[in-house]
Write an enzyme that holds these catalytic residues in place. Structure first.
Site, PDB file in Angstrom:
ATOM      1  N   LYS A 187     -13.482  84.803  13.732  1.00  0.00           N
ATOM      2  CA  LYS A 187     -12.802  83.808  14.182  1.00  0.00           C
ATOM      3  C   LYS A 187     -11.523  84.337  14.711  1.00  0.00           C
ATOM      4  O   LYS A 187     -11.186  83.426  15.873  1.00  0.00           O
ATOM      5  CB  LYS A 187     -12.386  83.047  12.826  1.00  0.00           C
ATOM      6  CG  LYS A 187     -13.605  82.354  12.235  1.00  0.00           C
ATOM      7  CD  LYS A 187     -13.163  81.723  10.765  1.00  0.00           C
ATOM      8  CE  LYS A 187     -14.614  81.054  10.074  1.00  0.00           C
ATOM      9  NZ  LYS A 187     -14.508  80.779   8.711  1.00  0.00           N
ATOM     10  N   ASP A 217     -10.813  72.518   9.462  1.00  0.00           N
ATOM     11  CA  ASP A 217     -12.187  72.740   8.585  1.00  0.00           C
ATOM     12  C   ASP A 217     -12.612  71.347   8.209  1.00  0.00           C
ATOM     13  O   ASP A 217     -13.906  71.076   7.912  1.00  0.00           O
ATOM     14  CB  ASP A 217     -12.120  73.237   7.054  1.00  0.00           C
ATOM     15  CG  ASP A 217     -12.536  74.693   6.922  1.00  0.00           C
ATOM     16  OD1 ASP A 217     -13.503  75.134   7.772  1.00  0.00           O
ATOM     17  OD2 ASP A 217     -12.230  75.663   6.498  1.00  0.00           O
ATOM     18  N   GLN A 268     -10.385  80.525   3.643  1.00  0.00           N
ATOM     19  CA  GLN A 268     -11.678  81.227   3.973  1.00  0.00           C
ATOM     20  C   GLN A 268     -12.161  80.889   2.384  1.00  0.00           C
ATOM     21  O   GLN A 268     -11.752  81.031   1.481  1.00  0.00           O
ATOM     22  CB  GLN A 268     -11.697  82.679   4.279  1.00  0.00           C
ATOM     23  CG  GLN A 268     -13.305  83.125   4.464  1.00  0.00           C
ATOM     24  CD  GLN A 268     -13.923  82.475   5.606  1.00  0.00           C
ATOM     25  OE1 GLN A 268     -13.478  81.947   6.613  1.00  0.00           O
ATOM     26  NE2 GLN A 268     -15.284  82.251   5.525  1.00  0.00           N
TER      27      GLN A 268
HETATM   28  N1  GUN Z   1     -17.084  80.011   4.676  1.00  0.00           N
HETATM   29  C1  GUN Z   1     -18.052  80.208   5.303  1.00  0.00           C
HETATM   30  N2  GUN Z   1     -18.019  79.126   6.177  1.00  0.00           N
HETATM   31  C2  GUN Z   1     -16.878  78.717   6.122  1.00  0.00           C
HETATM   32  C3  GUN Z   1     -16.203  77.629   6.914  1.00  0.00           C
HETATM   33  O1  GUN Z   1     -16.997  76.922   7.803  1.00  0.00           O
HETATM   34  N3  GUN Z   1     -14.829  77.250   6.559  1.00  0.00           N
HETATM   35  C4  GUN Z   1     -14.603  78.022   5.414  1.00  0.00           C
HETATM   36  N4  GUN Z   1     -13.105  77.488   5.297  1.00  0.00           N
HETATM   37  N5  GUN Z   1     -15.198  78.881   4.761  1.00  0.00           N
HETATM   38  C5  GUN Z   1     -16.199  79.061   5.195  1.00  0.00           C
END
Ligand code: GUN
Length: 289
Positions: free
Chosen positions: A59, A126, A103
């Site tokens: 990311k 998100d 996360q």
């Molecule tokens: N863990 C796996 N995929 C995601 C996501 O799209 N957002 C977040 N916050 N955590 C994740």
């Protein structure tokens, strides 16, 4: 004439992602040339789950490549809820932060629901805050979950007809199953939401023009569940014998479906791309740009 098995088109999520990311990079260049600061994403990581570490590296790299700035708040595994909420509060108040992503999964004892509720909805890239989830449900503009947005990009780029189509979504998570069901319904598909207690998922899938599998159960969706020519979107990621495997039996399903997404280079690159798009949207909305 030989009777060769039909072979599905395998969607190239990376190519679609690259295309959208270059548009985002162009927008950032224009903003910076006009004297504005670049959008900023902060990723919060609690603990050191190796999969999470790898995801957030991806990311951050994606942010840098489109010209965003980004930062990481690393908290120890034994962080308590009030400390985590205080960190989120500080980020909510920081005018230099446009997007906040905590996360998941969180270490046990920490509530993902409480975290979603604590993030300022205007910075909730998100799309997990109930305000944004509610806006999606009500058909109002807002920040929507990234993976479902990425799936819609794949469907649209491949001109998959959704109006009046039968869609089956397997999995009812807040982050994929529920929001993709809403987006498909907004586009006039008739959506059946399946889950672990659904009777005869195979029979429901056999009626479907579009199947979205988001369960995390490796190779769950078999070739004989799929109607010839159907579109099959695979969101699941499992590691089996060191190999990345999705929720669909790709080898079998590819012989029946019209379009499939692979476990690597399918929906994944688009999820990150939609995170970038949401961060840019959050920045523009907050700054009125
Ligand atoms: N863990 C796996 N995929 C995601 C996501 O799209 N957002 C977040 N916050 N955590 C994740």
């Amino acid at each position: 004439m030989t009777d060769s098995p039909s072979t599905a088109v395998v969607a190239d999520g990376k190519a679609i992602a690259d295309d959208i990311r270059s548009q985002i990079a162009d927008e950032v260049t224009s903003l910076v040339e006009a004297g504005h600061r670049p959008p900023h994403l902060t990723v919060v990581l609690v603990g050191d789950n190796p999969a999470s570490l790898s995801y957030i590296k991806g990311k951050q790299r994606a942010c840098t490549r489109v010209g965003f700035s980004s930062s990481e708040a690393d908290l120890p595994e034994d962080t308590d809820m009030s400390t985590l909420l205080a960190v989120i509060d500080r980020l909510n108040e920081d005018d230099g932060v446009d997007g906040i992503l905590v996360q998941l999964p969180l270490p046990s004892g920490l509530s993902a629901d409480a975290v979603a509720l604590a993030i300022d909805p205007a910075k909730d890239v998100d799309g997990l805050h109930p305000v944004n989830a509610g806006k999606l449900m009500a058909g109002q503009p807002g920040l929507y979950a990234c993976t479902p947005l990425g799936i819609m990009e794949v469907l649209d780029r491949h001109k998959v007809a959704l109006k009046g189509a039968q869609a089956v979504v397997i999995g009812r998570s807040n982050i994929v199953g529920k929001p993709i069901s809403m987006l498909l319904q907004q586009r006039h598909a008739t959506v059946t939401m399946c889950h672990s207690r659904t009777r005869d998922i195979a029979a429901l899938c056999r009626e479907a023009d579009v199947v979205v599998a988001a369960t995390g159960v490796a190779r769950m969706v078999k070739a004989d569940w799929i109607r010839p020519g159907a579109t099959v979107i695979d969101v699941g990621v499992s590691v089996i014998d060191g190999k990345l495997v999705g929720d669909i039996d790709l080898e079998g399903v590819s012989k029946v479906a019209g379009l499939v997404t692979p476990p690597r280079g399918g929906v994944g690159p688009l999820t990150i791309t939609m995170l970038l798009k949401n961060t840019l949207q959050a920045y523009r909305d907050r700054k009125g740009l």
